[in-house]
Scaffold this motif. Sequence first.
Motif, short mmCIF file in Angstrom:
data_model
loop_
_atom_site.label_atom_id
_atom_site.label_comp_id
_atom_site.label_asym_id
_atom_site.label_seq_id
_atom_site.Cartn_x
_atom_site.Cartn_y
_atom_site.Cartn_z
N LEU A 211 32.56 42.96 23.07
CA LEU A 211 33.58 41.99 23.47
C LEU A 211 34.58 42.55 24.48
N PRO A 212 35.14 43.76 24.30
CA PRO A 212 36.04 44.30 25.33
C PRO A 212 35.36 44.48 26.68
N MET A 213 34.06 44.85 26.67
CA MET A 213 33.34 44.98 27.94
C MET A 213 33.27 43.64 28.66
N ALA A 214 32.93 42.58 27.92
CA ALA A 214 32.85 41.25 28.52
C ALA A 214 34.22 40.79 29.00
N ALA A 215 35.27 41.12 28.25
CA ALA A 215 36.63 40.75 28.66
C ALA A 215 37.02 41.44 29.97
N THR A 216 36.65 42.70 30.10
CA THR A 216 36.96 43.45 31.34
C THR A 216 36.25 42.85 32.53
N LEU A 217 34.97 42.48 32.36
CA LEU A 217 34.21 41.91 33.47
C LEU A 217 34.73 40.54 33.88
N PHE A 218 35.33 39.82 32.94
CA PHE A 218 35.96 38.55 33.30
C PHE A 218 37.03 38.78 34.37
N ILE A 219 37.83 39.82 34.18
CA ILE A 219 38.91 40.10 35.14
C ILE A 219 38.35 40.63 36.45
N LEU A 220 37.41 41.57 36.35
CA LEU A 220 36.91 42.25 37.55
C LEU A 220 36.00 41.38 38.40
N ALA A 221 35.18 40.53 37.77
CA ALA A 221 34.18 39.76 38.52
C ALA A 221 34.57 38.31 38.75
N ALA A 222 35.59 37.82 38.05
CA ALA A 222 35.98 36.42 38.21
C ALA A 222 37.40 36.28 38.76
N SER A 223 38.39 36.71 37.99
CA SER A 223 39.78 36.48 38.38
C SER A 223 40.15 37.20 39.67
N THR A 224 39.85 38.49 39.75
CA THR A 224 40.27 39.28 40.92
C THR A 224 39.63 38.81 42.22
N PRO A 225 38.29 38.64 42.29
CA PRO A 225 37.71 38.14 43.55
C PRO A 225 38.22 36.77 43.96
N SER A 226 38.48 35.89 42.99
CA SER A 226 38.94 34.55 43.34
C SER A 226 40.32 34.60 44.00
N LEU A 227 41.18 35.46 43.51
CA LEU A 227 42.51 35.58 44.11
C LEU A 227 42.45 36.15 45.52
N ILE A 228 41.43 36.95 45.80
CA ILE A 228 41.31 37.59 47.11
C ILE A 228 40.56 36.71 48.10
N LEU A 229 39.47 36.08 47.68
CA LEU A 229 38.55 35.43 48.61
C LEU A 229 38.73 33.93 48.73
N LEU A 230 39.27 33.29 47.72
CA LEU A 230 39.33 31.83 47.75
C LEU A 230 40.67 31.35 48.32
N PRO A 231 40.65 30.29 49.11
CA PRO A 231 41.92 29.71 49.60
C PRO A 231 42.56 28.88 48.49
N SER A 232 43.85 28.71 48.59
CA SER A 232 44.54 27.84 47.63
C SER A 232 44.20 26.39 47.94
N ALA A 233 44.54 25.51 47.00
CA ALA A 233 44.19 24.10 47.17
C ALA A 233 44.83 23.50 48.42
#
Length: 610
Positions: A211-233
């Motif tokens: 579970l902690p491994m999956a939680a870490t990957l949520f941040i590294l592979a989902a939240s962080t790239p979206s804040l960097i690569l995606l434009p705001s609405a």
Amino acid sequence: MGNPPQESSDTNLTCDNDGQAPSSPQSASTTEETTRRSSVNVPMVCCALLASMTTGGATYAFGLYGGTLKKNLHLTQSQLDTISTATFFAGLLSWLPGMFIDRFGTRLGISLGGLFGSCSLMLYWIVSKGIVVFPTTGGVVGVLSLLGVATFLSCALVTGSVFKIISCTCGSGTKGAAVGVAKGYVGLGAGVYTCLFHSIRQPGSSDLDFLPMAATLFILAASTPSLILLPSAKDDGKVEDVLTPLHFRVLYTALVVLAAIVVFTSLKELHQSHSKEHTSTPNYFLAAFILLLWTGSIGAQMFLPHNERVIEEEEEAEDDQEEHEVLLQPPSNFEALESPERIASTSSDDNDESSSSAAETNSQTTVAYSNTNKNLYQMLQTPEAWLMVWTTTILVGAGTVETNNLSQMVESLHYSPDVTSASLALFSVAQALGRVMTGSMSEAALNWKGNEWSGYEGIPRPFFLVVASALGIVAHAMLALSVHESMFVFGVTLSGFSFGMVWPMMVLIVGDLFGTAHVGANYLFFDGFTSAGGTLLLSKVVAQNVYERHAEHDSNDDSGNEVCYGQACFETTHLIISVLSATCVVSSMAMLRRTRHAYSRHNASTSRID
């Protein structure tokens, strides 16, 4: 993997509130602003693909740590079933994250989904490890069930954002392939996460440490790239689809290798377990290779050559716009000498040329484009939506029967316990393959030339639901009549392929028929309702009742739990699913007939289910 996707003929794609393309600029300043906001879709698609695997890894890996959870908290089998099924019943609410995405944008959807998912998994781990003590077992079950629901809804935020990005930024030549690849990553998520966890697992650690491994990957592979690569609405603008077949060949190769790793490691563990040679030594090289293959193949998309034809067309469009702005300026002395007739003639010629070019473009694609976009309420007022609900609910429920009851099926038929893990691994790979191939093949089939007996050019996407339903009939008929391990394993594999075919069709058909402006809520309604409804109807009501009815005539094991042995334990279940799959053939063919005009090449720019 099917034919490589054709280069898209759609440019300047966007998803605004109306689902329509932005209106032509009225001034030079507006034009400059629009041009400045123009971008290519590669970074956005990369972000979507990175995030897609995090949802499958978190949602479908309960079987990895479920047994340890049961022992650690002293749960009964009924309580464990309550925790596991509560997660999927949250699918009835998955349209809420979809509405959030449609309102606030994909950047916020993925970033918040990853953050909330990570927090939910960490709290789940704290409760599961017994760090927080509850006075009653019922309280533990309730809290874990709520955390499971929170995790599912967090995954829904990510999933809805992923396919909204693809639906809005990929054109008719690449959308199907992109959806198939993303669904392939979702399907392989649990298997890849399991391999990754076993590769870094320390001696003496618990399965709950997954579970902690999956939680870490949520941040590294989902939240962080979206804040960097995606434009705001508010920064969303036109997006050029510049993906090429080379982009997808790289992704296909990565998926094949990842699938091979999942199968190889599963069979290796089975062999070691059977020969009692199992060791828990970490394999950091394999972990690094998996991470590099997963993230590297997606990151490489940023550096591959783009579709230059699309870029050249965009430059030509900008030049034409500049000429149009010159015409809007006050005429010079020389221009004043031009006769109104000549100006009108020139304008008429330009319009004719533009109309001819548009007609030529429309003749090269069979994807339906919307006059109007339907929200969730409007969509559910159409017969086509309910035909699709029935078809997908049965086919998805048939798949969850396999994943939830596979070990009991093997036990009842007196097969070797090794068959369970081998069948589960093959089911995972087959359903991932079905997702990828169906997305790509449906895109190529839209441009099929056809012949006299077909009646029309191009194969509409609902045709693939007919194929999936037919495969479901064959697969569960084989499982009902299974008398040998090889026949059983093949039936499970075929069932997995049928199960996988459904998922990309949900995304693509919803976007084709009901528009992309509300695709987040519309698609997630199907995604969540089919998981909840199919699991409840087939996995719990049908399979469990049939099993328990026959178990009453068998002896009980030492633990007091009823155990059923013999082919009758699941034979009726598989026969019922085969019959229901036959009804899905009828419903999907009815949907194919009703939506046929929407995929007509001649009506591609005007047709829509109204």
